[in-house]
Design an enzyme around this catalytic site. Structure first.
Site, PDB file in Angstrom:
ATOM      1  CG  HIS A  38      40.174  71.579  64.286  1.00  0.00           C
ATOM      2  ND1 HIS A  38      39.559  70.949  63.221  1.00  0.00           N
ATOM      3  CD2 HIS A  38      41.230  72.240  63.753  1.00  0.00           C
ATOM      4  CE1 HIS A  38      40.225  71.219  62.101  1.00  0.00           C
ATOM      5  NE2 HIS A  38      41.235  71.999  62.402  1.00  0.00           N
ATOM      6  CG  ASP A  47      36.159  68.794  59.048  1.00  0.00           C
ATOM      7  OD1 ASP A  47      36.721  68.322  60.053  1.00  0.00           O
ATOM      8  OD2 ASP A  47      35.464  68.124  58.263  1.00  0.00           O
TER       9      ASP A  47
END
Length: 423
Positions: free
Chosen positions: A395, A399
């Protein structure tokens, strides 16, 4: 007679030290040229160290689990002739001979309660004369199998290289001792034995990489359900028509193809992240790592340039690399350089998993089992073949929306398999 000292070789790629994983010989053994003396573990692969000479082992320079520098003394062998050790080096060899090797694995076998016979008593096959504290050579899988069967490995004759105990040796031991006791009695025998297994070699590397991955990357997982009925029908048709001449196709080559096509629109997922330099490297080439379970642990051989391979070419390369990894014959460059990893637990069952990233990659796609379920299609209840993809992403650089759209793209390709081959 002279002494030939073998030093830890320079394995290349700037490696300064390696971990001694296992010895295949012991002091007093006679060895021949090209016989494997030991296995050492680098950051990427297990490497065999062969003997360049004939002779007798007179000293070992380390114990399994020890990290040794390149150039340090690995083993000393007594040979005919002058050897390669000068007189000034003889005291070093003598010190190696006198120093006792510390034990890195112990097996503690407590005496069972008087009312129950030890499970190992079931098998009274031909015994091998080993010292009580001598550790026979065997892979972790063989050790676990022996523990499950209640067999003391030191009593089993090994027929593998350097006396290594194989699965077949356990079967032979069982077969010859089966008539001496009741199997039903053994199934309920009380056991009090314990085994301490050091985390060394490949298992240590796997532990370090998994810990590093979970500590450094911000993992998040995304699971999607995919209707694989159409792609499974196509696979069955291709196998029926071309299987005899081109080889059978599994689902994996189709998944690899789906990744290749989907990544064209999501280059940020076919990437490596150097978090120390704070640089993301996007790759045009798709090098797919195929997570493979071997006796020595989890390995990830790499299908290079999957984007330039046909369906059957990918299938053949996956099969070749998996076999090489499981047999310990994969080269170092075949175990590194992947840009995205595919891991499959489908054959073992399970509907969801949370795979751990293979750093420095930023995505891993996990395949779960295919199940037939009633589904509503255009208002009708029909039986479809369904499968979950359980994928994880870093992450820090991927995204959530990009990850979801990427998996949806893979889903669309597999549910409409003709689109896998459109250009």
């Amino acid at each position: 007679m002279g002494t030939h000292v073998i030093k830890m070789p320079d394995i290349g790629e700037g490696i300064a030290e390696v971990e001694l994983s296992v010895w295949h010989v012991k002091v007093g053994d006679m060895v021949v040229e090209d016989q494997v003396l030991a296995d050492v573990m680098t950051d990427k692969a297990m490497v065999d160290i062969p003997s360049p000479v004939h002779g007798k082992v007179i000293a070992l320079g380390g114990v399994p689990g020890e990290v040794m520098a390149v150039g340090s003394i690995l083993i000393s062998i007594e040979v005919e002739g002058a050897g390669n050790v000068k007189e000034s080096a003889q005291p070093v060899v003598a010190a190696m001979q006198e120093a006792p090797a510390p034990k890195v694995e112990t097996v503690v076998e407590s005496k069972p309660a008087p009312a129950a016979a030890p499970r190992a008593a079931v098998c009274q096959g031909p015994m091998v004369a080993r010292e009580a504290d001598e550790r026979p050579l065997a892979s972790p899988a063989v050790r676990k199998h022996a523990l499950d069967l209640g067999i003391q490995l030191r009593l089993v004759r090994g027929t593998g290289p350097a006396g290594r105990v194989l699965h077949e040796d356990l079967d032979a031991y069982l077969a010859q001792g089966q008539s001496n006791a009741s199997t039903a009695t053994a199934a309920y025998a009380q056991r009090n034995d314990e085994e301490q297994i050091p985390v060394i070699g490949m298992r240590r590397k796997i532990a370090q990489r998994m810990q590093d991955a979970t500590q450094r990357a911000a993992h998040f997982s995304y699971v999607e359900e995919i209707d694989v009925t159409a792609v499974e029908e196509l696979r069955a048709h291709l196998n029926e028509k071309h299987g005899a001449t081109r080889g059978k196709l599994t689902l994996l080559p189709f998944l690899v193809r789906a990744l290749v096509v989907a990544l064209r629109d999501f280059p940020q997922i076919n990437a490596r992240y150097d978090d120390e330099a704070q640089v993301i490297t996007r790759l045009g080439a798709v090098h797919v790592g195929i997570a493979t379970q071997a006796d020595i642990g989890l390995m990830v051989p790499v299908v290079r340039h999957a984007e330039a391979r046909s369906l059957w070419d990918n299938a053949q390369e996956i099969s070749r690399l998996a076999t090489a990894a499981r047999t310990g014959k994969a080269a170092r460059d075949e175990l590194s350089g992947s840009s995205i990893t595919l891991t499959s637990l489908g054959a073992l069952g399970g509907i969801v998993s949370t795979p751990v990233l293979n750093l420095p990659e930023v995505a891993i796609v996990g395949v779960n089992k295919i199940v037939e379920r009633p589904m509503v299609v255009k208002g009708q209840i029909v039986i479809r073949k369904m499968m979950n993809l359980s994928s994880s992403f870093d992450h820090r650089v991927v995204d959530g929306m990009d990850a979801a759209q990427f998996i949806q793209a893979v889903r669309g390709l597999l549910e409409q398999p003709a689109t896998l081959f459109l250009e």
